[in-house]
Write a protein that holds these residues in place. Structure first.
Motif, mmCIF file in Angstrom:
data_model
loop_
_atom_site.group_PDB
_atom_site.id
_atom_site.type_symbol
_atom_site.label_atom_id
_atom_site.label_comp_id
_atom_site.label_asym_id
_atom_site.label_seq_id
_atom_site.Cartn_x
_atom_site.Cartn_y
_atom_site.Cartn_z
ATOM 1 N N GLY A 156 0.841 -1.188 0.000
ATOM 2 C CA GLY A 156 0.000 0.000 0.000
ATOM 3 C C GLY A 156 0.877 1.239 0.000
ATOM 4 N N GLY A 158 3.557 3.851 1.190
ATOM 5 C CA GLY A 158 4.764 3.822 2.013
ATOM 6 C C GLY A 158 5.772 2.777 1.603
ATOM 7 N N SER A 190 7.099 -5.626 0.146
ATOM 8 C CA SER A 190 7.523 -5.023 -1.119
ATOM 9 C C SER A 190 8.466 -3.858 -0.845
ATOM 10 C CB SER A 190 6.277 -4.522 -1.858
ATOM 11 O OG SER A 190 6.620 -3.946 -3.087
ATOM 12 N N THR A 191 9.502 -3.742 -1.651
ATOM 13 C CA THR A 191 10.437 -2.621 -1.447
ATOM 14 C C THR A 191 10.914 -2.044 -2.770
ATOM 15 O OG1 THR A 191 12.543 -1.919 -0.471
ATOM 16 C CG2 THR A 191 12.446 -4.177 -1.273
ATOM 17 N N ALA A 257 6.411 -2.477 -13.619
ATOM 18 C CA ALA A 257 5.290 -1.722 -14.182
ATOM 19 C C ALA A 257 5.651 -1.351 -15.612
ATOM 20 C CB ALA A 257 5.038 -0.470 -13.353
ATOM 21 N N VAL A 288 1.250 -0.087 -16.200
ATOM 22 C CA VAL A 288 1.289 1.046 -15.247
ATOM 23 C C VAL A 288 -0.075 1.718 -15.142
ATOM 24 C CG1 VAL A 288 1.940 2.967 -16.800
ATOM 25 C CG2 VAL A 288 2.813 2.927 -14.456
#
Ligand code: SAH
Ligand code: SF4
Length: 345
Positions: A156, A158, A190-191, A257, A288
């Motif tokens: 989400g 951040g 996720s990073t 993306a 995207v």
């Protein structure tokens, strides 16, 4: 400063209560109330007033209030805008798959990373979420929809690894039996690629899936869209992913993306295949999402197909992510931006 009681592990809660001179079994009772989702200490009607008063002066119960809820007409995807007690908002999305419900939760209010294609990145950063505020999004959605959520993705608003301690505490809490009991194997972090934190996470050896937002096959393209790449380049990032795999034995996922004329050519696919040939992984291709204030367009279906074919010919497993909730701006950051643009309507 009041302590966020729902961010405590069971042992920490017990310690709080015992140190204040109250019997141990009260901790169990308080914990059960918190699990039930009470929003004030006065609702805990089997807890003596003296203990409730002590809890009130030492701590608070964090809540995520549903400020707005959108349900997709196409696929029952539900998107929430949650409001915390200080008036800050974040978004979460619940998606239904054959194997159960998945929630995409936020880890910060906004984000510092400034990726050019991202609605959250465009809105700037206000603060980190506490562990309990990340949990509260799951609890509130489960209660509202009357379902059990089995999978969690930290995708989400951040950057999870920029709020490392709280995220690690969240992982411990959410997977514990006295809490939501969601297995770490069902959680994806996720990073955008904060390399030192990938090593730190690997060393904790938690069986979570690491998902890396790569979005480009080389430094030239990546540095234009993702500022973090100027700090940690692609080869440092891939090294860290190899370390993550070797340490945890968990296959790494890469998010890509697809942006028309930016990163979606045949050459880009070939370069990506070569880059990722050094580790077991899976690539999620995402057309995207158009975001207000950016000029990026989705790659065409033809380009998506060509791209995936090149990857699979070179032995890289890839799938185009099914777009859920396309009518409700289900990619995070967009609802909040629209809401604020309209002055909160
Ligand atoms: N900060 C973390 C997690 C939150 S973003 C990260 O970047 O990984 C979750 C995912 O959504 C990331 O893969 C991110 O790159 C992607 N994303 C952001 N904006 C997007 C957009 N406009 N279209 C498609 N994916 C997007
Ligand atoms: Fe932050 Fe992730 Fe958006 Fe980049 S893509 S700005 S890291 S939330």
């Amino acid at each position: 400063m009041l302590k966020d009681i729902k961010s405590f592990t069971y042992d920490e809660l017990e310690n709080l209560i015992v140190t204040a001179g109250f019997p141990k079994f009260r901790a169990k009772q308080v914990s059960l109330w918190l699990k039930k989702g009470v929003t004030s200490f006065d609702e805990m009607n089997n807890i003596p007033k003296e203990i409730r008063e002590f809890l009130k002066i030492s701590s608070y119960i964090s809540v995520a209030n549903i400020e707005k809820k959108l349900i997709s007409m196409y696929d029952d995807t539900v998107k929430y805008l949650f409001k915390f007690s200080d008036g800050e908002y974040v978004e979460s999305v619940v998606m239904k798959y054959i194997h159960g419900y998945t929630i995409c939760v936020s880890t910060q209010v906004g984000c510092k990373m400034g990726c050019t294609f991202c609605a959250t990145g465009k809105s700037g950063y206000s603060r980190d979420l506490t562990p309990s505020e990340i949990i509260a999004q799951i609890e509130a959605a489960q209660k509202d929809l009357n379902i059990r959520i089995s999978n969690v993705v930290l995708m989400g608003m951040g950057e999870p690894l920029d709020n490392f301690e709280n995220v690690v505490k969240f992982l411990k809490l959410v997977s514990s039996e006295d809490n939501l009991n969601i297995g770490l194997r069902h959680i994806t972090v996720s990073t955008c690629g904060i390399v030192p934190k990938i090593y730190e996470l690997a060393d904790l050896n938690l069986p979570v899936t690491l998902s890396v937002s790569l979005h480009a096959p080389n430094d030239e393209i990546r540095s234009k869209t993702m500022p973090i790449n100027k700090k940690y380049n692609i080869s440092q990032l891939i090294e860290a992913c190899i370390y993550y795999f070797n340490t945890t034995k968990r296959r790494v996922s890469f998010e890509y993306a697809m942006i028309e004329n930016v990163n979606d050519s045949d050459d880009n696919a070939k370069e990506l295949a070569k880059l990722l040939s050094v580790l077991p992984c899976h690539v999620n291709l995402i057309p995207v999402n158009a975001v207000k204030g950016t000029h990026y367009n989705k790659s065409s279906k033809v380009r998506q197909k060509a791209f995936i074919e090149i990857l699979s010919k070179k032995g890289i497993k890839a799938t185009v992510r099914r777009t859920l909730g396309s009518d409700i701006n289900a990619s995070c950051g967009q609802l909040k931006r629209n809401y604020e643009d309209k002055g909160g309507k």
